[in-house]
Each structure stands twice: as C-alpha cells, then as structure tokens.
Scaffold this active site. Structure first.
Site, PDB file in Angstrom:
ATOM      1  N   VAL A  25      20.093  23.653   8.605  1.00  0.00           N
ATOM      2  CA  VAL A  25      20.765  23.872   7.319  1.00  0.00           C
ATOM      3  C   VAL A  25      20.167  22.893   6.328  1.00  0.00           C
ATOM      4  O   VAL A  25      19.647  21.840   6.704  1.00  0.00           O
ATOM      5  CB  VAL A  25      22.292  23.699   7.431  1.00  0.00           C
ATOM      6  CG1 VAL A  25      22.908  24.856   8.194  1.00  0.00           C
ATOM      7  CG2 VAL A  25      22.655  22.380   8.090  1.00  0.00           C
ATOM      8  N   SER A  26      20.263  23.227   5.056  1.00  0.00           N
ATOM      9  CA  SER A  26      19.538  22.456   4.045  1.00  0.00           C
ATOM     10  C   SER A  26      20.310  21.296   3.446  1.00  0.00           C
ATOM     11  O   SER A  26      19.726  20.452   2.777  1.00  0.00           O
ATOM     12  CB  SER A  26      19.088  23.393   2.911  1.00  0.00           C
ATOM     13  OG  SER A  26      18.240  24.406   3.406  1.00  0.00           O
ATOM     14  N   SER A  27      21.632  21.248   3.620  1.00  0.00           N
ATOM     15  CA  SER A  27      22.417  20.189   2.994  1.00  0.00           C
ATOM     16  C   SER A  27      23.496  19.691   3.935  1.00  0.00           C
ATOM     17  O   SER A  27      23.896  20.372   4.868  1.00  0.00           O
ATOM     18  CB  SER A  27      23.061  20.705   1.703  1.00  0.00           C
ATOM     19  OG  SER A  27      24.064  21.646   2.000  1.00  0.00           O
TER      20      SER A  27
END
Length: 252
Positions: free
Chosen positions: A18-20
């Site tokens: 996931v990016s965050s």
C-alpha cells in the site's frame, strides 16, 4: 471434481503493498489484495507459506523495500514463487519488472495467474504508457486551472487551494490556510494592478468586453500570464473588481 491434488501444489510467498500509512492502518486496499491472492491460490493450487506487507511508494524497486527484500530472500531460500495481487503492487516501473524477469525471478500475479513472462512484460509496458498519458493530461489540466485562477476566476482559486491542502502531507491546518491565502492575495494584487487600465478603457469609450480587451492589448497591458486579453478574461476581472459599463450600455 474441482478439488486440486497436492501434487500440483506450489509454494508461494504473498506480497502486498500500500502506498500510505493511512492505507496500511485502515486496511484500505490491503484486504482486497489478500482476497485476490487467497482466491487465486485456491483456484491454482498455491500454498501460501508466508505474507509480507510494505507501506511504501511503488517507485521503489521491490528489493529496496523493507518487506519486499525479505519476501525475495524467502523465495530464494525456499524456492517459492512470489505472488502479488496486481502487477503494479510489484512495481510501477516497466524497467523494474523487466529486470526481475531477466533475472529469472519467477513470480505470479493473482489477477492473471496464467500470464507468461512476455505477457507480464507487455502488461507492464502498457500500464507505464497509460500512466505517462494520465500525467501529461493532468499537467495540462492543472496549467489551464492555474491560468483561470491567475485571471481571477474564484472557483479555480478555490480548487487550487483545496488541491494544495490535499497534497500538503504533514502540513498543519494553519499552514494550509496560509498557503490558500497567499494564492488569493497574489490574485487580488494582480487584479488591483489592472483596475485603473480597465477603468480608463471604459471611460475612453469601451462599451463591450471585446473593446476593452482590444484597448488593453493596444496598450501592451498583458494578462497575468503575459498573454493577450480576451473578452472572457475581461469579464472575469471586471466582475471580481465590481467594474461596470455605463448604464444602458450592453457589454457583449
């Protein structure tokens, strides 16, 4: 019979990204990735031996990610295959994908479990090209939005302020407010600088928006972007400055 015999079972290492931190903590996107992988494992006879999850940008190569490096190491140690939900969870770079394929890194993608190396390379190239097109279109749209904001369009100013606030990770509400106010102050300052020239053009006989635009252009007074005036630009600025044509004159 739809059951899968154990002779066809292969070991896989599940890898999710996931990016965050917000996505990682809330599970947004993570549960969907796990579901893709779990479903593909059941359908294709994969035995998930372990799972690794990274909360990092897709711009980093998987070997440069903390959990990604561990997942690769386990695959080499156990001869298992890496499996990701979608290709962009492995990497958003066709260069990274190609390098993994060239290094004979055997991996699976849950959403296309039967894809071979050529197909994976092709999908990665197409995805990167689409992202490039999207980035180009976004840049052009933002430039047009900034142009309208500089010309005094209030809605465009608000959109830029909201976007700045959304992108201002780690910035306080006070700082975001200051940034929004700075944009508005810059627009207001420029509009005030053209108040007198516009008023003079009206006083000297300008009775339509186009006549005022022609008057400003003839005096080499440029827009905020240094360009030529149009009737629409004049209309926006006159509205914001509360400037009007003399009564009974139509501004068309």
């Amino acid at each position: 019979m739809t059951s899968i015999t154990t002779t066809n079972t292969i070991d896989v290492v599940s890898y999710c990204r996931v990016s965050s931190h917000g996505q990682g903590e809330s599970g947004l996107g993570l549960e969907a990735q796990r579901e893709y992988i779990t479903r593909a494992a059941k359908q294709n006879g994969w035995n998930i031996v372990d799972e690794f999850v990274d909360v990092v940008s897709g711009k980093l190569a998987i070997e440069d990610r903390p959990e990604g490096a561990k997942a690769l190491a386990l695959c080499k140690q156990t001869k298992a295959k890496l499996v990701v939900a979608k290709l962009d969870r492995l990497s958003r770079s066709v260069h990274h994908i190609a390098r993994l394929l060239d290094e004979t890194m055997d991996f699976k993608v849950a959403t296309m479990p039967q894809a071979d190396k050529f197909q994976l390379h092709l999908f990665a190239a197409l995805a990167e090209q689409e992202r490039s097109f999207i980035a180009s279109r976004t840049k052009e749209a933002l430039a047009a939005l900034q142009k309208r904001a500089d010309e005094g369009d209030a809605q465009s100013v608000e959109k830029i302020a909201r976007r700045s606030a959304a992108l201002g990770k780690g910035r306080t509400d006070a700082n975001r407010t200051k940034a929004s106010e700075a944009v508005q102050d810059r627009v207001n300052s420029w509009q005030e600088s053209v108040r007198d020239p516009i008023d003079l053009c009206i006083r000297r006989g300008g009775r339509t928006l186009q006549q005022v635009a022609d008057c400003l252009n003839s005096k080499s007074i440029t827009t905020s972007r240094g360009g030529q005036w149009s009737s629409m630009q004049v209309s926006r600025v006159m509205k914001n400055l509360a400037l009007h044509f003399p009564a009974k004159d139509a501004a068309v």
